[in-house]
Design a protein around this motif. Sequence first.
Motif, PDB file in Angstrom:
ATOM      1  N   ARG A 258      91.870  64.887  52.957  1.00 50.35           N
ATOM      2  CA  ARG A 258      91.079  65.296  51.933  1.00 50.35           C
ATOM      3  C   ARG A 258      91.694  66.566  51.637  1.00 50.35           C
ATOM      4  NH1 ARG A 258      84.755  67.361  52.817  1.00 50.35           N
ATOM      5  NH2 ARG A 258      85.015  69.257  51.591  1.00 50.35           N
ATOM      6  N   ASN A 259      92.148  67.481  52.818  1.00 53.25           N
ATOM      7  CA  ASN A 259      92.620  68.754  52.428  1.00 53.25           C
ATOM      8  C   ASN A 259      94.019  68.636  52.115  1.00 53.25           C
ATOM      9  OD1 ASN A 259      90.241  69.752  53.145  1.00 53.25           O
ATOM     10  ND2 ASN A 259      90.689  70.572  55.258  1.00 53.25           N
ATOM     11  N   VAL A 260      94.929  67.552  52.348  1.00 54.16           N
ATOM     12  CA  VAL A 260      96.186  67.308  51.962  1.00 54.16           C
ATOM     13  C   VAL A 260      96.380  67.361  50.295  1.00 54.16           C
ATOM     14  CG1 VAL A 260      98.130  65.586  51.621  1.00 54.16           C
ATOM     15  CG2 VAL A 260      97.085  66.262  54.014  1.00 54.16           C
ATOM     16  N   VAL A 261      95.281  66.648  49.803  1.00 52.50           N
ATOM     17  CA  VAL A 261      95.129  66.377  48.380  1.00 52.50           C
ATOM     18  C   VAL A 261      94.702  67.588  47.616  1.00 52.50           C
ATOM     19  CG1 VAL A 261      95.517  63.844  48.733  1.00 52.50           C
ATOM     20  CG2 VAL A 261      93.091  64.909  48.562  1.00 52.50           C
ATOM     21  N   ALA A 262      93.838  68.453  48.153  1.00 52.55           N
ATOM     22  CA  ALA A 262      93.139  69.575  47.810  1.00 52.55           C
ATOM     23  C   ALA A 262      93.853  70.380  46.882  1.00 52.55           C
ATOM     24  CB  ALA A 262      92.191  70.074  48.676  1.00 52.55           C
TER      25      ALA A 262
ATOM     26  N   ASN B  87      88.801  64.910  45.145  1.00 54.80           N
ATOM     27  CA  ASN B  87      90.151  65.626  44.965  1.00 54.80           C
ATOM     28  C   ASN B  87      91.326  65.119  44.322  1.00 54.80           C
ATOM     29  OD1 ASN B  87      88.425  67.686  46.437  1.00 54.80           O
ATOM     30  ND2 ASN B  87      89.678  67.430  48.568  1.00 54.80           N
ATOM     31  N   ILE B  88      91.441  63.948  44.617  1.00 59.55           N
ATOM     32  CA  ILE B  88      92.510  63.149  43.906  1.00 59.55           C
ATOM     33  C   ILE B  88      91.959  62.948  42.347  1.00 59.55           C
ATOM     34  CG2 ILE B  88      93.350  60.840  43.453  1.00 59.55           C
ATOM     35  CD1 ILE B  88      92.912  60.447  46.801  1.00 59.55           C
ATOM     36  N   ALA B  89      90.744  62.748  42.120  1.00 59.60           N
ATOM     37  CA  ALA B  89      90.546  62.697  40.635  1.00 59.60           C
ATOM     38  C   ALA B  89      90.770  63.735  39.810  1.00 59.60           C
ATOM     39  CB  ALA B  89      88.952  61.907  40.691  1.00 59.60           C
ATOM     40  N   VAL B  90      90.180  64.974  40.427  1.00 60.21           N
ATOM     41  CA  VAL B  90      90.496  66.164  39.594  1.00 60.21           C
ATOM     42  C   VAL B  90      91.673  66.818  39.475  1.00 60.21           C
ATOM     43  CG1 VAL B  90      87.780  66.765  40.560  1.00 60.21           C
ATOM     44  CG2 VAL B  90      89.556  67.637  41.567  1.00 60.21           C
ATOM     45  N   ARG B  91      92.459  66.520  40.164  1.00 51.99           N
ATOM     46  CA  ARG B  91      93.955  67.081  40.268  1.00 51.99           C
ATOM     47  C   ARG B  91      94.739  66.245  39.542  1.00 51.99           C
ATOM     48  NH1 ARG B  91      94.910  72.537  40.337  1.00 51.99           N
ATOM     49  NH2 ARG B  91      97.225  72.855  41.128  1.00 51.99           N
ATOM     50  N   SER B  92      94.675  64.925  39.421  1.00 49.39           N
ATOM     51  CA  SER B  92      95.800  64.255  38.824  1.00 49.39           C
ATOM     52  C   SER B  92      95.059  62.965  38.151  1.00 49.39           C
ATOM     53  CB  SER B  92      96.450  63.328  39.909  1.00 49.39           C
ATOM     54  OG  SER B  92      97.320  62.410  39.435  1.00 49.39           O
ATOM     55  N   GLN B  93      95.361  62.995  36.783  1.00 49.88           N
ATOM     56  CA  GLN B  93      94.935  62.282  35.895  1.00 49.88           C
ATOM     57  C   GLN B  93      95.438  60.835  36.033  1.00 49.88           C
ATOM     58  OE1 GLN B  93      92.633  62.500  33.504  1.00 49.88           O
ATOM     59  NE2 GLN B  93      92.866  60.338  32.696  1.00 49.88           N
ATOM     60  N   GLU B  94      96.587  60.799  36.350  1.00 45.05           N
ATOM     61  CA  GLU B  94      97.256  59.458  36.609  1.00 45.05           C
ATOM     62  C   GLU B  94      96.577  58.743  38.101  1.00 45.05           C
ATOM     63  OE1 GLU B  94     101.554  57.970  38.624  1.00 45.05           O
ATOM     64  OE2 GLU B  94     101.446  59.877  37.884  1.00 45.05           O
TER      65      GLU B  94
ATOM     66  N   SER C 177      96.428  70.036  44.856  1.00 47.47           N
ATOM     67  CA  SER C 177      97.743  69.803  45.168  1.00 47.47           C
ATOM     68  C   SER C 177      98.193  68.525  44.589  1.00 47.47           C
ATOM     69  CB  SER C 177      97.983  70.164  46.545  1.00 47.47           C
ATOM     70  OG  SER C 177      99.579  69.811  46.792  1.00 47.47           O
ATOM     71  N   VAL C 178      98.968  68.387  43.665  1.00 46.03           N
ATOM     72  CA  VAL C 178      99.601  67.122  43.105  1.00 46.03           C
ATOM     73  C   VAL C 178     100.791  66.902  44.231  1.00 46.03           C
ATOM     74  CG1 VAL C 178     100.915  66.232  41.047  1.00 46.03           C
ATOM     75  CG2 VAL C 178      99.125  67.971  40.579  1.00 46.03           C
ATOM     76  N   LEU C 179     101.454  67.597  44.747  1.00 41.67           N
ATOM     77  CA  LEU C 179     102.285  67.436  45.607  1.00 41.67           C
ATOM     78  C   LEU C 179     101.691  66.520  46.642  1.00 41.67           C
ATOM     79  CD1 LEU C 179     105.107  69.343  47.202  1.00 41.67           C
ATOM     80  CD2 LEU C 179     103.510  68.588  48.552  1.00 41.67           C
ATOM     81  N   GLY C 180     100.588  66.993  47.153  1.00 43.75           N
ATOM     82  CA  GLY C 180      99.678  66.284  48.224  1.00 43.75           C
ATOM     83  C   GLY C 180      99.457  64.823  48.017  1.00 43.75           C
ATOM     84  N   ILE C 181      98.668  65.026  46.708  1.00 45.44           N
ATOM     85  CA  ILE C 181      98.197  63.570  46.253  1.00 45.44           C
ATOM     86  C   ILE C 181      99.523  62.640  46.067  1.00 45.44           C
ATOM     87  CG2 ILE C 181      97.355  62.265  44.169  1.00 45.44           C
ATOM     88  CD1 ILE C 181      95.812  65.095  43.642  1.00 45.44           C
ATOM     89  N   LYS C 182     100.647  62.978  45.454  1.00 46.16           N
ATOM     90  CA  LYS C 182     101.856  62.218  45.540  1.00 46.16           C
ATOM     91  C   LYS C 182     102.208  61.593  46.706  1.00 46.16           C
ATOM     92  CE  LYS C 182     103.422  63.399  40.895  1.00 46.16           C
ATOM     93  NZ  LYS C 182     104.714  64.157  40.175  1.00 46.16           N
ATOM     94  N   ALA C 183     102.377  62.559  47.805  1.00 46.64           N
ATOM     95  CA  ALA C 183     102.609  62.053  49.031  1.00 46.64           C
ATOM     96  C   ALA C 183     101.810  61.056  49.724  1.00 46.64           C
ATOM     97  CB  ALA C 183     102.602  63.626  49.905  1.00 46.64           C
ATOM     98  N   VAL C 184     100.504  61.216  49.489  1.00 50.62           N
ATOM     99  CA  VAL C 184      99.701  60.186  49.960  1.00 50.62           C
ATOM    100  C   VAL C 184      99.912  58.705  49.189  1.00 50.62           C
ATOM    101  CG1 VAL C 184      97.204  59.336  50.237  1.00 50.62           C
ATOM    102  CG2 VAL C 184      97.911  61.793  50.597  1.00 50.62           C
TER     103      VAL C 184
END
Length: 610
Positions: free
Chosen positions: A524-528, A572-579, A530-537
């Motif tokens: 959860r905190n990896v992607v908070a 956290n994923i939804a609010v930071r990355s539309q994709e 942070s688009v970088l964190g979301i993409k990494a996941v």
Amino acid sequence: MASTQQHAHFVEQLQSPDPVEVYSALRTIKNAIIGSTTKKSLYFRLQIIPHVTFLLAMDDTDVQIRVQATAVISSLAHKGEEAARQLLDSGVVSSLIAQIAPGSDAVLMEASVRALNALLSYESIKLGVEKHVSLLVPYLLSIITEAKDASRVYEMRAHARVELAILVLGKLCMTEARQYTIANTGVIDMLASLLLCGYPRLQIAALKALSALSYENMEICGALFLVKLKHKTYMEAILDLARHQDPDISLNACMCVSNMSRMRIGDLLKDIQTVVVPALVKLLKTPGVLALQVVQSLGYLCHEDADIQSATKNAGVISELIKILSVIEGQENADFVDQDYNMRMVKGVFLTLGTIVSTNEECRRKAVEDQALVYLVRAMGHKDNGVKAAACLCTRYIIRSVSICRTHVPESGILAPLMALLQDKTADVQVTASATLVNLLTDFSPLRADALKEGLVDILVRLLSSPNSTVCRNALWSIRNLLVGIDDDTRKEIIEKIKIETLFALSSPPHEPFLQEHALGALRNVVADSVLGIKAVFDTMGNDKVIELLRQATRTDAEASIKVHGLYLANNIAVRSQEHCEIIVGDEWLLRSIASHITNASSEVAIAAL
């Protein structure tokens, strides 16, 4: 001075057919071993135990020989736990119990109960006599009844064996089952009546037994609370004894009140603050009192009670505890000092200090003002694992304070010894050190950057593979904290070492729910923010595995804590990355699952779903 050969001859004499010769040898041996660890060791090597055990097991052994043999057993038991274990294994306990049966010789009965009291000084022996309890307890009660039936204590010629019987009864209260077994004999009223007997040794024995009987047992505490004595209640009698001028009576009465304090009765809690805490502080300053018991009683009283914690601070307890640490530190290389006792005292002080500061901010500030952190940091390098673990636990509670963590902790020098303890070989030390680390890595802590520079992440990676699930949990918790409020460069550095795959694996069965919870919290905190964190996941695990994890975490049968982290992970994923939001929205089952939690009985889950 007798030679080894002469001592061996005395042991041989125990097999003599002449009772006078046997009696004489036993008396000589008894006098030789009293107060001498060296002589005790010698007689153990000379295999005295089988000979003495044989004499006590024989039905036709003379009473006077039995008395001397029993006295030898009593003295040998004082050598230590291993010696007591050998005596227990020899079967001598059965003979000692037979010798306290109703109708036994009075002198032999006293010698036997004294030997039992010596044997039961050790935890393993208390547990090891389980098969004897059903026979031993009635015999002890028969002896104690003498105290109840006597019109005046000072007319009791049997007061010594009554005292010893009460002490033995108290030592048997090692388990909840035994507490109930003993309480159901009706002994509570019998012991309570002795509190008013006026004979100090019997009062102390009764207090010790009542303390052992009621320890961590709310049902028995409740029964004691209802006991009525001649002109007062049980609690009134105990509180009066807590004020007693005799330090032993006062201390043991305070220990009884400590047990009762867990009932959280309003008036009693006030009495603890006004009567018991001042009495314990006075005892802490009284020469000759076993200070360790006082310290432990203070810690027990303060458990999860902010008012009593504050009362101890106001009574000067924190300062007194720090003074004890100072005195012990000054005795570190001194001759004729019981260093083992000092070590146990240091551990006890840290545990009690930790309890006092666990919830109360003013107590934490007072501890820091009195230089507690100085002693705690030094203790992290102690040779004893128990002391190191206790120091970590106390530190953990002190650094819960935001202001202390920001101001006093950075200059304390705590980071290096704590990181060393994370790699300690002892599980208990690793558990408490890793739990302490969690509080040092919050987003307001100035030590986070230093910890990262010193290679903390590499240590945490190793802890994730620990066979101890609590250590692994604490490592995940630390990672969660490290990932809060950081820039993407630091985030990338951390997740490259921790590995997204590792966090995913720990987020799922068969790992324990508390590991899944903290692994999900870390993701959860990896992607908070942070688009970088979301993409990494998503790049590491793929869309299908991410969706499967979210489905699993938001199932209706998942634990609430897991649901919360799973829902916030999706958020956290939804609010930071539309994709990546569209990937989540595209899974109809997951959307229905999330929506179903809006009406969840847990407000925390419902808010996360919203």
